[in-house]
Design a protein around this motif. Structure first.
Motif, PDB file in Angstrom:
ATOM      1  N   MET A  55       0.804  -1.220   0.000  1.00 29.83           N
ATOM      2  CA  MET A  55       0.000   0.000   0.000  1.00 29.83           C
ATOM      3  C   MET A  55       0.844   1.281   0.000  1.00 29.83           C
ATOM      4  O   MET A  55       0.308   2.359  -0.179  1.00 29.83           O
ATOM      5  N   ARG A  56       2.147   1.153   0.177  1.00 27.10           N
ATOM      6  CA  ARG A  56       2.985   2.358   0.202  1.00 27.10           C
ATOM      7  C   ARG A  56       3.031   2.989  -1.181  1.00 27.10           C
ATOM      8  O   ARG A  56       3.140   2.294  -2.184  1.00 27.10           O
ATOM      9  N   PRO A  57       2.961   4.334  -1.253  1.00 35.68           N
ATOM     10  CA  PRO A  57       3.106   4.998  -2.545  1.00 35.68           C
ATOM     11  C   PRO A  57       4.462   4.662  -3.179  1.00 35.68           C
ATOM     12  O   PRO A  57       5.436   4.371  -2.478  1.00 35.68           O
ATOM     13  N   LEU A  58       4.513   4.703  -4.492  1.00 34.42           N
ATOM     14  CA  LEU A  58       5.729   4.371  -5.230  1.00 34.42           C
ATOM     15  C   LEU A  58       6.918   5.192  -4.756  1.00 34.42           C
ATOM     16  O   LEU A  58       8.017   4.660  -4.581  1.00 34.42           O
ATOM     17  N   SER A  59       6.734   6.480  -4.520  1.00 32.69           N
ATOM     18  CA  SER A  59       7.848   7.330  -4.091  1.00 32.69           C
ATOM     19  C   SER A  59       8.416   6.878  -2.748  1.00 32.69           C
ATOM     20  O   SER A  59       9.628   6.918  -2.532  1.00 32.69           O
ATOM     21  N   VAL A  60       7.567   6.405  -1.866  1.00 29.56           N
ATOM     22  CA  VAL A  60       8.032   5.909  -0.561  1.00 29.56           C
ATOM     23  C   VAL A  60       8.795   4.603  -0.745  1.00 29.56           C
ATOM     24  O   VAL A  60       9.862   4.411  -0.158  1.00 29.56           O
ATOM     25  N   ARG A  61       8.267   3.707  -1.584  1.00 35.32           N
ATOM     26  CA  ARG A  61       8.964   2.440  -1.831  1.00 35.32           C
ATOM     27  C   ARG A  61      10.343   2.689  -2.429  1.00 35.32           C
ATOM     28  O   ARG A  61      11.324   2.059  -2.027  1.00 35.32           O
ATOM     29  N   ARG A  62      10.428   3.627  -3.365  1.00 38.63           N
ATOM     30  CA  ARG A  62      11.719   3.934  -3.981  1.00 38.63           C
ATOM     31  C   ARG A  62      12.683   4.548  -2.974  1.00 38.63           C
ATOM     32  O   ARG A  62      13.859   4.202  -2.944  1.00 38.63           O
ATOM     33  N   ALA A  63      12.187   5.461  -2.140  1.00 37.29           N
ATOM     34  CA  ALA A  63      13.045   6.087  -1.132  1.00 37.29           C
ATOM     35  C   ALA A  63      13.553   5.050  -0.147  1.00 37.29           C
ATOM     36  O   ALA A  63      14.727   5.071   0.230  1.00 37.29           O
ATOM     37  N   MET A  64      12.693   4.146   0.265  1.00 43.55           N
ATOM     38  CA  MET A  64      13.103   3.106   1.211  1.00 43.55           C
ATOM     39  C   MET A  64      14.085   2.142   0.576  1.00 43.55           C
ATOM     40  O   MET A  64      15.023   1.692   1.221  1.00 43.55           O
ATOM     41  N   ALA A  65      13.881   1.818  -0.695  1.00 45.94           N
ATOM     42  CA  ALA A  65      14.812   0.930  -1.400  1.00 45.94           C
ATOM     43  C   ALA A  65      16.177   1.581  -1.532  1.00 45.94           C
ATOM     44  O   ALA A  65      17.208   0.933  -1.365  1.00 45.94           O
ATOM     45  N   GLY A  66      16.210   2.898  -1.787  1.00 47.63           N
ATOM     46  CA  GLY A  66      17.465   3.607  -1.889  1.00 47.63           C
ATOM     47  C   GLY A  66      18.179   3.682  -0.555  1.00 47.63           C
ATOM     48  O   GLY A  66      19.394   3.585  -0.482  1.00 47.63           O
TER      49      GLY A  66
END
Length: 72
Positions: A55-66
């Motif tokens: 459910m996390r927005p894409l921008s949050v998933r990308r930030a967390m992955a980074g």
């Protein structure tokens, strides 16, 4: 008598990969795209539940992955 279950809905997604349902007979609002699933509202909601597993927005998933890829 027409009920909400008789109406056709479309599953839509935005740029953050967040899902929603929208009446199929209306133009999509700006920022939303149809993903190709149309049906009764409950069927659309069931489809969303099956495919929207994070459910996390894409921008949050990308930030967390980074953030996690930079740590060892």
């Amino acid at each position: 008598m027409v009920t909400e279950d008789d109406d056709q809905w479309v599953v839509v997604i935005n740029h953050e990969e967040q899902y929603s349902v929208y009446p199929a007979d209306l133009p999509l609002p700006p920022g939303w795209s149809a993903i190709g699933f149309t049906g009764a509202r409950d069927a659309c909601l069931d489809h969303i539940q099956a495919v929207w597993t994070d459910m996390r927005p894409l921008s949050v998933r990308r930030a967390m992955a980074g953030a996690t890829s930079g740590t060892q």
